[in-house]
Write an enzyme that holds these catalytic residues in place. Structure first.
Site, PDB file in Angstrom:
ATOM      1  CG  ASP A  19      -8.433   4.147   2.116  1.00 24.21           C
ATOM      2  OD1 ASP A  19      -8.503   3.247   1.246  1.00 24.21           O
ATOM      3  OD2 ASP A  19      -8.032   5.297   1.878  1.00 24.21           O
ATOM      4  CG  ASP A  73       1.251   5.291  -3.402  1.00 24.66           C
ATOM      5  OD1 ASP A  73       0.289   5.017  -4.152  1.00 24.66           O
ATOM      6  OD2 ASP A  73       1.549   4.618  -2.408  1.00 24.66           O
TER       7      ASP A  73
END
Length: 241
Positions: free
Chosen positions: A8, A130
Site C-alpha cells: 500500500d 470493500d
C-alpha cells in the site's frame, strides 16, 4: 490459489492501515521495488498494490514508484486506488498493469467498468468490493454506499466482471482471520474468481481458503508482522500463475 502480497502506497511510502483508518497509517518498508523483489524471491508471481492517495484524493503521486514495480520487479501487478474515470483506466492499462481494480467508481459509475472491460478485457479488469457489516464502502472506505455487497457483486458479474477482490474492512490489518462466512456467501451468489482480502494471518488461513476453492488471497500485514512466511504460504497455495 494465487497469493498476492500487498504494497500500500501513501506519500511515496509503503504503509499499512488498520480497518482502512488513515489515522493508523504507519510505514512498513522503505522501497516498493525492493519489497516486490523480496516477494518474487519467495515465489510469488503477483503483487497487489494500492494507491491510497489516489483512492482518497484522486492524486496519482505514487505512480512513479508503482511504475518501477511494474517495470522491474518481474511480478504481475494488480493495482487499485484512484481509478475513477476513462483517463485513469487508459493510464493504468497503458502502464502495463496486469489487472486494474476499480473500486468506488464501480458503485457510482458502473459504465466505467463496462468501458474498462471493453478496452482491456475481463482478464485485466477486476472490481474491488470493500465491505463493512454487509454494506459496500467507498472513497477509501470512508463512505457507506448503502448497497448490499452480495447484490452489488451479482450486478458486477452481470455486466461482465470475472474477478472480484473482496475486502472485509473489519478484518483488514487486524490479524484476525479472513471472513470465511462472507466469502462462502459470495461463492453462492457469483461464479467470478474471488480474491480474499483482509485478515489472512496464518498458514492455516491460506490452506482453508485454498480448500474452499478461492482463486486468490492478498497477504498484507501478516507478511510485515512476520506471522506468515510467504515462501511457505506459496508452497501450500500451489502453482502461481
Amino acid at each position: 490459489m494465487i497469493l498476492l502480497p500487498a504494497i500500500d502506497m501513501k506519500d511515496g511510502c509503503c504503509v499499512r492501515l488498520k480497518k482502512g483508518d488513515f489515522a493508523t497509517v504507519h510505514q512498513v518498508a522503505n522501497s516498493a521495488l525492493e519489497t516486490a523483489k523480496r516477494f518474487a524471491d519467495a515465489g510469488a508471481s503477483w503483487v497487489h498494490m494500492v494507491d491510497l492517495d489516489g483512492a482518497r484524493d484522486g492524486i496519482r503521486q505514487n505512480f512513479p514508484f508503482i511504475y518501477e514495480v511494474i517495470q522491474d520487479s518481474g511480478l504481475q501487478v494488480e493495482l487499485g486506488g484512484g481509478i475513477k474515470n476513462e483517463l485513469d483506466v487508459i493510464t493504468v492499462g497503458g502502464a502495463g498493469v496486469s489487472r486494474m481494480v476499480i473500486g468506488s467508481a464501480a458503485v457510482s459509475r458502473p459504465d466505467l467498468v463496462a468501458y474498462a472491460l471493453e478496452q482491456y478485457g475481463a482478464d485485466r479488469v477486476s472490481v474491488g468490493i470493500d465491505c463493512l457489516n454487509g454494506s459496500v464502502r467507498t472513497s477509501g472506505w470512508e463512505q457507506d454506499s448503502g448497497l448490499d455487497c452480495l447484490e452489488f457483486a451479482a450486478h458486477m458479474e452481470q455486466i461482465g466482471v470475472r474477478t472480484i477482490i473482496f475486502t472485509d474492512i473489519a478484518a483488514d490489518g487486524m490479524l484476525s482471520g479472513p471472513s470465511y462466512r462472507q466469502l462462502d456467501a459470495l461463492q453462492k451468489v457469483v461464479s467470478c474468481k474471488l480474491v480474499a482480502s483482509g485478515g489472512v494471518t496464518t498458514l492455516d488461513d491460506v490452506k482453508r481458503l485454498r480448500d474452499m476453492g478461492i482463486y486468490g488471497a492478498i497477504i498484507g500485514k501478516a507478511y510485515y508482522a512476520g506471522t506468515l512466511d510467504l515462501a511457505q504460504a506459496v508452497r501450500e497455495a500451489g502453482p502461481q500463475e
